[in-house]
Design an enzyme around this catalytic site. Structure first.
Site, PDB file in Angstrom:
ATOM      1  N   ASP A  99       0.886  -1.223  -0.062  1.00 36.36           N
ATOM      2  CA  ASP A  99       0.018   0.170  -0.033  1.00 36.36           C
ATOM      3  C   ASP A  99       0.861   1.468   0.043  1.00 36.36           C
ATOM      4  O   ASP A  99       2.078   1.188   0.324  1.00 36.36           O
ATOM      5  CB  ASP A  99      -0.783   0.151   1.202  1.00 36.36           C
TER       6      ASP A  99
HETATM    7  N1  URA Z   1      -1.013  -5.944   3.941  1.00 38.51           N
HETATM    8  C1  URA Z   1      -1.687  -4.662   3.874  1.00 38.51           C
HETATM    9  O1  URA Z   1      -2.740  -4.640   4.504  1.00 38.51           O
HETATM   10  N2  URA Z   1      -0.975  -3.914   3.264  1.00 38.51           N
HETATM   11  C2  URA Z   1       0.309  -3.940   2.522  1.00 38.51           C
HETATM   12  O2  URA Z   1       0.893  -2.944   2.079  1.00 38.51           O
HETATM   13  C3  URA Z   1       0.776  -5.454   2.822  1.00 38.51           C
HETATM   14  C4  URA Z   1       0.169  -6.369   3.427  1.00 38.51           C
END
Ligand code: URA
Length: 255
Positions: free
Chosen positions: A126
């Protein structure tokens, strides 16, 4: 080359709108498979290396692999076409995409796509997640690492809101129900004595998985950092820096 040789901010903008990534000539020769770095220096000092037709003996000289024509004893040398896999320490606020859709910074700006066209992220983090993100020109490797049947472990440090209780940690360990099905068992431990700093290892890679898991037990994630991917660790890679995987790391990853 790693971004430690030239810190990202020192790289000049070029007139193609990208970034010039100059490489030390001996490093270029070594990477192209001409000789070891030391032996490449000897070739240079012996006057056997030319850049754009000019003999270059200076060991500090740099070349732009996209633009300069390098030759040894008159034979043109180019960077190997073999697959390349790099690790980025993704900073917060950078989107995992290779194509800009807005003014927001994207990971493509941080990895050497000019040297290695075809680099592609293996999975995604993310925008607000930091840490290990792999890129490869080897699509098969990427697919294998992401394939659910391979269960590649990924370890995250999560700062969560409120203090996580033992029973909630156990629920995460055993697997919890999300709207796209139950999660597989995860390893969960606390970082030191702090119950809001949690280390979690999952063996899947579903969309927003870690955030959704903590959300499901009532402790939304405030900050998330991926510290391990399979056998790989960041080491001393700073946010925004990348490095190529070593041969040993690649071999372990393939195993
Ligand atoms: N899980 C998440 O919620 N976000 C990420 O960026 C990676 C794994």
């Amino acid at each position: 080359m790693t971004s430690r040789d030239i810190s990202y901010d020192e790289r000049p903008e070029d007139d193609r709108g990208g970034r010039v990534v100059p490489v030390r000539l001996q490093k270029f020769l070594a990477r192209a498979g001409v000789a070891s770095r030391r032996a490449s220096e000897n070739l240079m000092t012996a006057g056997r290396v030319t850049v754009n037709g000019e003999v270059v003996c200076e060991l500090g000289s740099k070349v732009d692999p996209l633009v300069d024509v390098v030759a040894v004893d008159g034979a043109i040398v180019s960077l190997a076409d073999g697959p390349v896999t790099v690790m980025l320490n993704k900073p917060a606020g950078v989107i995992t995409t290779m194509k800009a859709q807005s003014d927001r910074p994207i990971v493509a700006d941080l990895v050497p796509t000019d040297q290695y066209p075809g680099l592609y992220p293996i999975g995604r983090l993310d925008a607000d997640t930091t840490g290990i993100l792999l890129f490869s020109t080897d699509g098969e490797l990427g697919n294998a690492l992401l394939h659910p049947s391979h269960h590649v472990p990924k370890t995250y440090l999560a700062q969560v809101s409120g203090d996580l209780g033992d029973s909630e940690a156990d629920r995460l360990r055993q697997g919890i129900e999300l709207d796209d099905g139950p999660t597989q068992p995860a390893e969960v431990s606390f970082v030191g004595k702090r119950r809001n700093h949690v280390r979690i290892t999952i063996h899947e890679g579903r969309y927003h998985q870690v955030k959704r898991m903590f959300e499901a037990v009532g402790h939304p994630v405030i900050a998330l950092h991926r510290e391990r991917f399979g056998c790989l660790e960041l080491g001393d890679l700073k946010p925004g820096e990348w490095r190529e995987l070593t041969d040993d790391e690649l071999a372990s990853l393939r195993r």
